[in-house]
Design a protein around this motif. Sequence first.
Motif: not given
Length: 349
Positions: A173-177
């Motif tokens: 989720l952090k990378k997608l963010g």
Amino acid sequence: MKVAIEETYNNSKEALNSIYKKRKRTLLFQKIVWGITGVYFIFIILSFIYPLIPSLKNGYIKQTIQHPYQNQLFIIGLIIIISISSIFFVRTFQIYVINEQKVMDKLIKSLFPNIEFSRGISDPIKEIEHSKLFTNIQSNPISYGQIRSTIGGYTINISDIGVQEKNVTNNVLKKLGNIPALNILVVLWQYSIKNTFTNSTIDTNQFTFRGMFSWFHFTKKLDGHTVLLTNNHQTQINRFFRTSFKEEQRILLEDPRFNKEFIVYGTNQIEARYVLSIALMERIITLKEKFNQPILLSFQNQQMYLAVQNKQGLFSFSKGKLDDICVIEKLSHTIQTALDIVSELKLKK
């Protein structure tokens, strides 16, 4: 204890019913706030998508020319509604938490008058880190209270903690963010959708682990560490992609029943078997059955660490109605089981 449970329940019926009503009101405002926030994010997303769709582009441009301030007024209206509902939500949430803590504190002191219970004791951050039960802790763990008791000269510490880990899901989720356009979808999921379609309050939803954490003196002196985790695919994936504890190795023990319940990691195969004797493995399985919740254990440097998952928290009330003696019985059973760990696992010799 049965008499104490009945007396405690009779003295707290009205307070428990009041807590239930306050929680329902808090969850209602939580759903309203994050539901409207979700509508706001969806509107922002659609405002980017519409001009990119050929069949909608001309109509979108024409509408914007005819009503240039329509979108801005809609956004401003949503922001005003979000702001007002947020004020009500924060206020009701604060009232709910304060009252819940007061009622819970009275229940614990009524059921266990001889133990020391406090919400002001500093968070057991060092113990949580030393336990190696949680990989890649994202921020400082939070403690919601701690029980301290001395039984036969043996000190027992029982905390209710919340831990947020950098597990595989959070890392993805952090990378997608960090990707433009996708980041707004991540925010929509993490904050709006999760907090709207749930029966848990917002303070609980942020944690990857919430529940009981205890630490005890362990008689065997160890050079490395041995960790017992719940045996499921999520645990295996998170431990495989860990950035810490690289010296660990998977340990398969001879007890198939134990292997079904737990997945074991350690720094030394021989030491792990030295720690986990057949008798201790049987007692650990019995302890898990008594808690009736997923449990995690670790052994290191004459210390044993235990965590018992409880999504609502050890010192918080469970979901559903509270005007039932079962609420008091469950609380009493959980705390008493924790206090009996030393004798259950025969840690004192």
